[in-house]
Design a protein around this motif. Structure first.
Motif, PDB file in Angstrom:
ATOM      1  N   HIS A  37       0.856  -1.192   0.000  1.00 52.56           N
ATOM      2  CA  HIS A  37       0.000   0.000   0.000  1.00 52.56           C
ATOM      3  C   HIS A  37       0.889   1.238   0.000  1.00 52.56           C
ATOM      4  O   HIS A  37       2.111   1.114  -0.147  1.00 52.56           O
ATOM      5  CB  HIS A  37      -0.951  -0.032   1.206  1.00 52.56           C
ATOM      6  N   GLU A  38       0.308   2.400   0.174  1.00 56.03           N
ATOM      7  CA  GLU A  38       1.088   3.640   0.058  1.00 56.03           C
ATOM      8  C   GLU A  38       2.276   3.647   1.010  1.00 56.03           C
ATOM      9  O   GLU A  38       3.333   4.206   0.703  1.00 56.03           O
ATOM     10  CB  GLU A  38       0.217   4.875   0.350  1.00 56.03           C
ATOM     11  N   PHE A  63      -2.370  -1.406  -3.405  1.00 58.04           N
ATOM     12  CA  PHE A  63      -3.684  -0.865  -3.036  1.00 58.04           C
ATOM     13  C   PHE A  63      -3.579   0.554  -2.487  1.00 58.04           C
ATOM     14  O   PHE A  63      -2.804   0.809  -1.577  1.00 58.04           O
ATOM     15  CB  PHE A  63      -4.333  -1.762  -1.970  1.00 58.04           C
ATOM     16  N   ASN A  64      -4.352   1.451  -3.040  1.00 60.31           N
ATOM     17  CA  ASN A  64      -4.517   2.776  -2.435  1.00 60.31           C
ATOM     18  C   ASN A  64      -5.648   2.672  -1.420  1.00 60.31           C
ATOM     19  O   ASN A  64      -6.813   2.519  -1.781  1.00 60.31           O
ATOM     20  CB  ASN A  64      -4.861   3.824  -3.501  1.00 60.31           C
ATOM     21  N   ASP A  65      -5.301   2.707  -0.173  1.00 60.21           N
ATOM     22  CA  ASP A  65      -6.319   2.557   0.867  1.00 60.21           C
ATOM     23  C   ASP A  65      -6.047   3.449   2.081  1.00 60.21           C
ATOM     24  O   ASP A  65      -6.916   4.186   2.531  1.00 60.21           O
ATOM     25  CB  ASP A  65      -6.446   1.091   1.309  1.00 60.21           C
ATOM     26  N   HIS A  66      -4.790   3.444   2.564  1.00 64.64           N
ATOM     27  CA  HIS A  66      -4.502   4.165   3.803  1.00 64.64           C
ATOM     28  C   HIS A  66      -4.673   5.686   3.656  1.00 64.64           C
ATOM     29  O   HIS A  66      -5.045   6.360   4.613  1.00 64.64           O
ATOM     30  CB  HIS A  66      -3.075   3.870   4.263  1.00 64.64           C
ATOM     31  N   LEU A 114      -6.436  -3.336   1.444  1.00 60.49           N
ATOM     32  CA  LEU A 114      -5.610  -4.459   0.978  1.00 60.49           C
ATOM     33  C   LEU A 114      -5.946  -5.795   1.622  1.00 60.49           C
ATOM     34  O   LEU A 114      -5.485  -6.827   1.135  1.00 60.49           O
ATOM     35  CB  LEU A 114      -4.109  -4.145   1.145  1.00 60.49           C
TER      36      LEU A 114
END
Ligand code: SF4
Lengths: 473, 205
Positions: A37-38, A63-66, A114
């Protein structure tokens, strides 16, 4: 019996099949899938500095999530006002592109957390070794896969070699039998397990959850339990794959189909621990004794049934525990002996990789339907897929009619990286997984509970036994 | 990675168990690029007020602002996998943490960054913390090759460490170089594995 193989645990079967080499008791494990992720930016910085290349980029998923916002998403990345936050989203996008990594970006139609998207997509499957640049990678163990979180150096190592050096952990079996009571969920079960074995109870172990309670659970509920394994200190949490698992896998984009599915199924069925397999430790729990749980303190073992009271440090078992209770009560601004149901809250957060799946939202909506939110209450679905499913079922309408805010998918207030955060002193009923000091924002106070309990808290403005609310209705 | 061989340093005692990585490095600092800035990040919210002024906190004042070792209680570094927790300790000057147990991921992260995690029995760790209360600012000595911690009273405590982890720390070795020697084994493994589980590969989008 001569000629017969030693019975093995599911963990051992998966581990053994993934050992590439062994050196002085450390094993080089082959990694099927890596999740980033980021926050994996440190790993890419090292890859760049050392001029390394990814070995199997098609086995890495980003995954772009945080850092994604949970409102105003129609503007995509341009909707992020804070430059540092926008940068984190853009950096991952650039790194994924440069290294040809499959990327569920901010505008992807299946974007999400993610630990939520890979199961939805069939990227998570039984019998794998998966690592993630995030401690809650244990979630994926619900499929009968060995999945654990690693730091930046290790995820970098995985990306450039598709392997990882590991020492074999011990195994602990948590056997849970009996039916969960009315209004009692997987979240209450895992909070009860952590309260029982402690936040250090799983250190050095891979936990296998077994028993009739687990067998009766949906995949969503199983993921909630495995997700919080790390909160007990466990390296990974696992559950044997069964027909519930196989049914869930059907027709997922990355899952095997046709003849490949037959081969996969035959293999998946060999995975469960053999009868007589040896575990280093076994813990047994009776599910029927568990009540809805709420954490009162600043670590996840500081949890009690909703009819409990804030502990009195004078009754602590030793000086260390006394100091811990005093520190937690002080930070949380509570008083010894206070009934949990007397604690008033400022906000509610329903979301995170622990509890933002469709079943969680259904459970919360079923409660939200019974009244009006007394405090700001957010519902943040775990992925676009879940968001759309919920909207199809009209859950968003139920939430908004009850005064809850229906937001866009991401980690959001679970970790307060995207700008969603508690103000100092604010008290939040949260369905996430960590109640550490400052987790949801500096000075914020987090109480963990199930989605139904969080929705009930929203309606009352304080913690309340969701069972009573539902019975009255 | 800088090698770790021996260390004699001021020790800061932490009595609280379960010190999590959120406390070591508050989440919002995760995005800070690696470097000296992380010295300020360590225990940031316990060390600093919102206006940047210092709070009363063990690491803020002499002699502990020069500490090179932390002796803690059980489950140090539990929680999030953020390696920035280790960067923070390292940039502050901490090269060794002694505790009865560690968060798994945290301990792994330490070893990859030249920071030695030492597991000592709870009683030994408690005894060292007690000595430090009596002799504030005392130093202790850690010898990785000999696998010993010599406490304030001169007592030597032996600790266990995996031989490969020990070698990497002593020599400052990176795991990737070590793994490269197994390149042909990895490729051979993959070929057999793919033949057995083709479905894991054929549908990569
Ligand atoms: S929802 Fe929370 S725990 Fe889960 S991955 Fe995001 S930040 Fe981590």
């Amino acid at each position: 019996m001569p000629g017969q193989a030693m019975p093995r645990t599911m963990f051992e079967k998966i581990w053994d099949r993934h050992v590439v080499a062994t050196e002085e008791g450390e094993s080089l494990l082959y990694i099927d899938r890596a999740l980033i992720h980021e926050g994996s930016s440190h790993a890419f910085d090292t890859i760049r500095e050392q001029k390394r290349a990814l070995f199997r980029p098609q086995q890495v998923f980003a995954f772009n999530d945080h850092y994604v916002p949970t409102t105003g998403r129609s503007k995509g990345v341009n909707g992020i006002a804070v430059p540092e936050i926008r940068n984190m989203v853009l950096q991952l996008e650039a790194n994924a592109k440069e290294h040809r990594i499959t990327h569920f970006g901010i505008d992807h139609p299946e974007q999400g957390i993610l630990h939520i998207v890979p199961p939805e997509q069939g990227i998570t499957q039984p019998g794998l070794v998966m690592v993630g640049a995030d401690s809650h990678t244990s979630t994926h163990g619900a499929f009968g896969t060995l999945a654990f979180g690693v730091g930046a150096s290790e995820i970098m190592h995985v990306m450039v070699t598709q392997t990882l050096w590991q020492r074999k952990p011990k195994t602990q079996r948590i056997v849970i039998d009996g039916a969960l009571g009315f209004g009692v969920t997987a979240k209450d079960l895992i909070l009860a397990i952590i309260a029982r074995i402690g936040v250090g109870g799983g250190v050095g172990y891979v936990l296998e959850y077994a028993g009739s309670t687990v067998r009766a659970m949906s995949m969503e509920a199983r993921m909630t339990v495995c997700n919080m394994t790390i909160e007990a200190g466990g390296r990974a949490g696992m559950m044997a794959p069964d027909y519930t698992t196989f049914a869930y896998m059907a027709d997922r984009p990355y899952a095997p189909k046709g003849a490949a599915l037959d081969a996969a199924l035959a293999f998946w069925k060999t995975l469960p621990s053999d009868a007589g397999a040896n575990f280093d430790k076994t813990v047994e729990l009776d599910a029927s004794t568990i009540a809805p749980m709420v954490t009162w303190g600043t670590n996840p073992e500081q949890a009690l049934p909703i009819d409990g009271v804030v502990p009195d440090p004078r009754h602590a078992k030793d000086a260390v525990q006394r100091a811990e209770i005093i520190s937690a009560i002080d930070y949380m601004a509570l008083a010894p002996g206070m009934a949990l149901s007397d604690i008033k809250i400022d906000r509610v957060f329903i979301g995170s990789c622990t509890n933002a799946r469709i079943e969680d939202l259904r459970a919360a909506a079923a409660v939200a339907k019974l009244g009006k939110a007394q405090v700001p209450a957010w519902v943040v679905p775990g992925s676009r897929t879940i968001q759309h499913q919920a909207e199809k079922e009209g859950l968003d309408k139920i939430f908004t009619a009850a005064g809850f805010e229906w937001r866009e998918p991401g980690c959001s207030l679970c970790t307060a990286l995207n700008g969603d955060q508690l103000q100092p002193g604010e008290r939040c009923a949260s369905t996430s997984n960590r109640n550490f000091k400052g987790r949801q924002g500096t000075g914020g106070r987090t109480h963990l509970m199930s989605p139904a309990m969080a929705a009930a808290a929203a309606l009352k403005g304080r913690f309340t036994d969701v069972r009573e609310l539902m019975v009255k209705a | 990675m800088k090698p770790f061989t021996t260390l004699t340093a001021i020790v800061a005692p932490f009595e609280q168990p379960n010190i999590d990585t959120n406390q070591l490095c508050p989440t919002r600092f995760n995005k800070v690029p690696r470097g000296p800035k992380y010295a300020q990040v360590l225990f940031h919210d316990l060390r600093f007020n919102a206006d940047g002024s210092e709070k009363e906190f063990i690491l803020n004042a002499a002699p502990y602002n020069k500490a090179g070792i932390i002796v803690a209680d059980r489950n140090f570094g539990c929680g999030s996998s953020r390696e920035s927790a280790v960067y923070s300790l390292y940039e502050f000057g901490i090269r060794c943490v002694i505790a009865p147990s560690f968060g798994d991921i945290f301990a792994n992260n330490c070893g990859k960054n030249g920071l030695l995690p030492v597991v000592l029995p709870a009683a030994a760790a408690a005894e060292i913390r007690r000595q430090l209360r009596d002799q504030v600012g005392a130093t202790i000595a850690v010898d990785l090759a000999a696998q010993t911690v010599t406490d304030v009273a001169g007592t030597r405590h032996h600790f266990e460490i995996h031989p490969v982890r020990k070698k990497c720390l002593l020599e400052g070795l990176d795991d990737v170089d070590r793994t490269r020697q197994y390149q042909s084994a990895i490729v051979a493994f993959e070929a057999a594995y793919k033949a057995e589980r083709g479905w894991l590969y054929h549908d990569m989008r």
